[in-house]
Write a protein that holds these residues in place. Structure first.
Motif, PDB file in Angstrom:
ATOM      1  N   ARG A 400     -43.442  29.264 -40.939  1.00 15.14           N
ATOM      2  CA  ARG A 400     -44.248  30.474 -40.864  1.00 15.14           C
ATOM      3  C   ARG A 400     -44.565  30.823 -39.408  1.00 15.14           C
ATOM      4  NH1 ARG A 400     -49.348  30.933 -44.812  1.00 15.14           N
ATOM      5  NH2 ARG A 400     -47.580  30.869 -46.234  1.00 15.14           N
ATOM      6  N   GLN A 402     -47.171  33.512 -37.957  1.00 12.02           N
ATOM      7  CA  GLN A 402     -48.209  34.344 -38.563  1.00 12.02           C
ATOM      8  C   GLN A 402     -49.417  34.493 -37.655  1.00 12.02           C
ATOM      9  OE1 GLN A 402     -49.978  32.475 -41.947  1.00 12.02           O
ATOM     10  NE2 GLN A 402     -51.536  34.044 -42.231  1.00 12.02           N
ATOM     11  N   ALA A 422     -41.264  32.948 -43.054  1.00 10.04           N
ATOM     12  CA  ALA A 422     -42.275  33.957 -43.379  1.00 10.04           C
ATOM     13  C   ALA A 422     -42.904  34.424 -42.073  1.00 10.04           C
ATOM     14  CB  ALA A 422     -43.330  33.375 -44.310  1.00 10.04           C
ATOM     15  N   PHE A 424     -45.300  37.354 -40.610  1.00 12.86           N
ATOM     16  CA  PHE A 424     -46.185  38.443 -41.017  1.00 12.86           C
ATOM     17  C   PHE A 424     -47.537  38.333 -40.311  1.00 12.86           C
ATOM     18  CE2 PHE A 424     -46.943  34.910 -43.795  1.00 12.86           C
ATOM     19  CZ  PHE A 424     -48.292  34.917 -44.096  1.00 12.86           C
ATOM     20  N   GLY A 450     -36.191  34.912 -46.634  1.00  8.23           N
ATOM     21  CA  GLY A 450     -37.582  34.931 -46.215  1.00  8.23           C
ATOM     22  C   GLY A 450     -38.110  36.346 -46.133  1.00  8.23           C
ATOM     23  N   LEU A 451     -39.145  36.519 -45.319  1.00  5.37           N
ATOM     24  CA  LEU A 451     -39.753  37.840 -45.186  1.00  5.37           C
ATOM     25  C   LEU A 451     -40.184  38.077 -43.750  1.00  5.37           C
ATOM     26  CD1 LEU A 451     -43.160  37.675 -44.979  1.00  5.37           C
ATOM     27  CD2 LEU A 451     -42.816  36.807 -47.286  1.00  5.37           C
ATOM     28  N   SER A 452     -40.209  39.349 -43.401  1.00  6.12           N
ATOM     29  CA  SER A 452     -40.765  39.756 -42.119  1.00  6.12           C
ATOM     30  C   SER A 452     -41.577  41.023 -42.372  1.00  6.12           C
ATOM     31  CB  SER A 452     -39.661  40.006 -41.091  1.00  6.12           C
ATOM     32  OG  SER A 452     -40.221  40.248 -39.821  1.00  6.12           O
ATOM     33  N   LYS A 454     -45.132  42.127 -45.262  1.00  2.00           N
ATOM     34  CA  LYS A 454     -46.363  41.746 -45.933  1.00  2.00           C
ATOM     35  C   LYS A 454     -46.150  40.472 -46.735  1.00  2.00           C
ATOM     36  CE  LYS A 454     -48.941  44.892 -47.782  1.00  2.00           C
ATOM     37  NZ  LYS A 454     -50.219  44.666 -47.063  1.00  2.00           N
ATOM     38  N   ASN A 455     -47.079  39.554 -46.596  1.00  2.00           N
ATOM     39  CA  ASN A 455     -47.052  38.357 -47.419  1.00  2.00           C
ATOM     40  C   ASN A 455     -47.540  38.702 -48.820  1.00  2.00           C
ATOM     41  OD1 ASN A 455     -46.981  35.713 -48.316  1.00  2.00           O
ATOM     42  ND2 ASN A 455     -48.973  35.197 -47.457  1.00  2.00           N
ATOM     43  N   GLU A 463     -51.165  45.379 -42.883  1.00  2.00           N
ATOM     44  CA  GLU A 463     -50.226  44.862 -41.893  1.00  2.00           C
ATOM     45  C   GLU A 463     -50.326  45.641 -40.592  1.00  2.00           C
ATOM     46  OE1 GLU A 463     -48.295  42.172 -42.077  1.00  2.00           O
ATOM     47  OE2 GLU A 463     -49.179  41.746 -44.012  1.00  2.00           O
ATOM     48  N   ASP A 483     -37.025  40.282 -46.953  1.00  2.00           N
ATOM     49  CA  ASP A 483     -38.049  41.180 -47.479  1.00  2.00           C
ATOM     50  C   ASP A 483     -38.807  41.778 -46.296  1.00  2.00           C
ATOM     51  OD1 ASP A 483     -40.139  42.474 -48.666  1.00  2.00           O
ATOM     52  OD2 ASP A 483     -40.755  40.800 -49.941  1.00  2.00           O
TER      53      ASP A 483
END
Length: 503
Positions: A400, A402, A422, A424, A450-452, A454-455, A463, A483
């Motif tokens: 993460r 973050q 993750a 974010f 993964g995501l970049s 909103k969690n 955000e 995402d």
């Protein structure tokens, strides 16, 4: 005085005067306690031996003065052998094939600082006594364990450098404590002479170093060392914790150092050119396992200490469950000396870096990084992670990035691969300002899964990341299955090859 010999067996004690065996005490029930106390037995033996009495009177005096006839009750037996008889007191294990030897030889197998007069009462200055113990151990050609029984050992100056295969062994980091008082000096040093004569095969286990009174200096210095192990160590309030130069094959296992008040927790570095009889000043292999380094960063103030600093020709940092918290920076790799090679090969898993005053991670120069499970969270004034143009290959899997003040990650490295990350809640200082990942340069940057944005676990959070991925100057930037939902201004910006991503 008549010749006197006390022979300790596993089930009996024998007192011999003038070559004749005259008293034998059976101790079947108290064999182990008797043997354990053999090194401190019979204060009255000189008086008995001087008169050369007959067997009955020896028995009577021993019974009256030392209670030796009641060995079935170990608590009642009192032993104290005079120093002038130490060489004549023998130890016999009583096992098949075992031999009799002087108990002084048996006792020397476990050398203690108490043998040199330490008190460990936190009031008596034990510096000179500990230095004498270290000096004796340095003169031995075989590996030595120097015991520190329970106590607080008051120390008022730098200890004698350790040059040989010596381990300092305590009874736990809050039971056996070296308490350093005042001043600015290197508390404990392991130093090799050079030209192949490294300080090797030693270290420290189960001890505490209390450095709250220090106004500068190092807790531990390693210089031209090899194969040192530091295990179960608590270092309380060091100025700087560890400095390492030409230090190879080093293990820090189960270490707690906090709060670090100076410039660094662990500084592993090399110079540029020959040193100590070697053609190149370099180091190989540093293992950090279950290590906590904690600084002084708090709201409204900035820490000065960096957690782990690699600088110059140092190779192979292995990480297993390492926490770098509230520092100026958590992990930095650089090449300030201009050495021929960058720091190389950072690998491992479970790297948690939180609440740094500056960047959580800053790689100015590094050759290769492979880390699983990295958490770079909560920089209070800078970007979470920064990879400079002299960083080559960086591969991060899982974890993460973050809540950092600026971008989550800025990179100019040649090759970067982020898998299952993750990223974010970054760009905390202002809305619509900076992205999760900002590609400022480099050849190949891949973000996979993964995501970049909103969690999903925090739907109420607004955000602030302008984009999930922002390509400013990278040659080849790709995103696959990422995402990107939740960014204020969309998921992508710049030239990015996106496959199966969704906003």
């Amino acid at each position: 005085m008549a010749d006197a010999v006390v022979r300790v067996q596993s089930n009996r004690a024998v007192i011999t005067l003038g070559g004749g065996e005259i008293v034998g005490f059976q101790a079947a029930q108290a064999a182990a306690p008797f043997a354990d106390r053999a090194e401190a037995a019979l204060a009255q033996i000189e008086e008995i031996a001087a008169d050369a009495p007959d067997a009955p009177s020896v028995f009577a005096k021993a019974d009256r003065y030392a209670n030796l006839s009641d060995l079935t009750d170990p608590a009642a037996a009192r032993f104290n052998i005079g120093a002038d008889l130490a060489q004549n007191v023998n130890y016999d294990l009583g096992a098949p094939g075992s031999s009799v030897r002087a108990i002084s030889s048996k006792a020397a197998e476990r050398v203690s600082v108490k043998d040199f007069g330490t008190r460990g009462d936190n009031e008596t200055d034990d510096t000179a006594a500990i230095n004498a113990a270290i000096a004796w151990c340095n003169d031995q050609t075989f590996p030595v364990d120097l015991q520190f029984p329970r106590g607080f050992y008051r120390i008022t100056g730098a200890l004698t450098p350790i040059t040989g295969p010596l381990r300092l062994l305590g009874c736990g980091p809050r039971n056996s404590v070296l308490n350093f008082f005042g001043g600015s000096y290197d508390c404990l040093s392991y130093i090799g002479a050079g030209s192949g004569a490294r300080c090797a095969n030693g270290g420290m286990e189960d001890m505490g170093l209390f450095c709250g009174g220090m106004s500068g200096g190092l807790a531990i210095r390693l210089d031209y060392t090899k194969s040192l192990v530091f295990r179960n160590i608590l270092c309380d309030q060091p100025w700087d914790f560890v400095s390492m130069q030409q230090a190879s094959d080093t293990l820090f296992d189960y270490i707690d150092s906090q709060p670090i008040r100076g410039s660094y927790g662990i500084h592993w570095f090399s110079g540029n050119g020959p040193r100590k009889g070697e053609a190149v000043d370099k180091s190989d292999i540093l293992i950090l396992r279950d290590v906590l380094l904690h600084g002084t960063n708090a709201t409204g103030s900035g820490a000065t200490a960096e957690g782990v600093v690699m600088d110059g020709w140092v190779h192979s940092l292995s990480i297993q469950n390492v926490k770098l918290l509230a520092l100026a920076r958590g992990l930095r790799a650089s090449n300030s000396s201009g050495a021929a090679r960058d720091p190389s090969f950072i690998n491992g898993s479970g790297l948690e870096i939180e609440n740094s005053y500056l960047e959580n991670v800053k790689f100015d120069a590094v050759n290769g990084v492979w880390v699983n499970g990295i958490f770079a969270v909560g920089s209070t004034s800078e970007t979470g992670m920064v990879f400079g143009p002299n960083a080559r290959q960086i591969h991060l899997h899982g974890g993460r990035i973050q809540g950092n003040w600026k971008s989550g990650l800025d990179t100019e490295a040649d090759v970067v691969s982020l898998t299952g990350m993750a990223i974010f809640q970054n760009s905390q200082f202002d809305s619509d300002a900076l992205p999760g990942v900002r590609v400022l340069g480099g050849e190949t940057i891949q973000i996979i899964g993964g995501l970049s944005g909103k969690n999903a676990g925090e739907p109420a959070y607004t955000e602030k990341q302008k984009f999930g991925i922002w390509n400013v100057g990278g040659s080849k930037v790709s995103a696959v299955g990422v995402d990107l939902t939740g960014n204020v201004s969309g998921g992508l910006s710049g030239t990015i090859s996106a496959t199966a991503c969704f906003n």
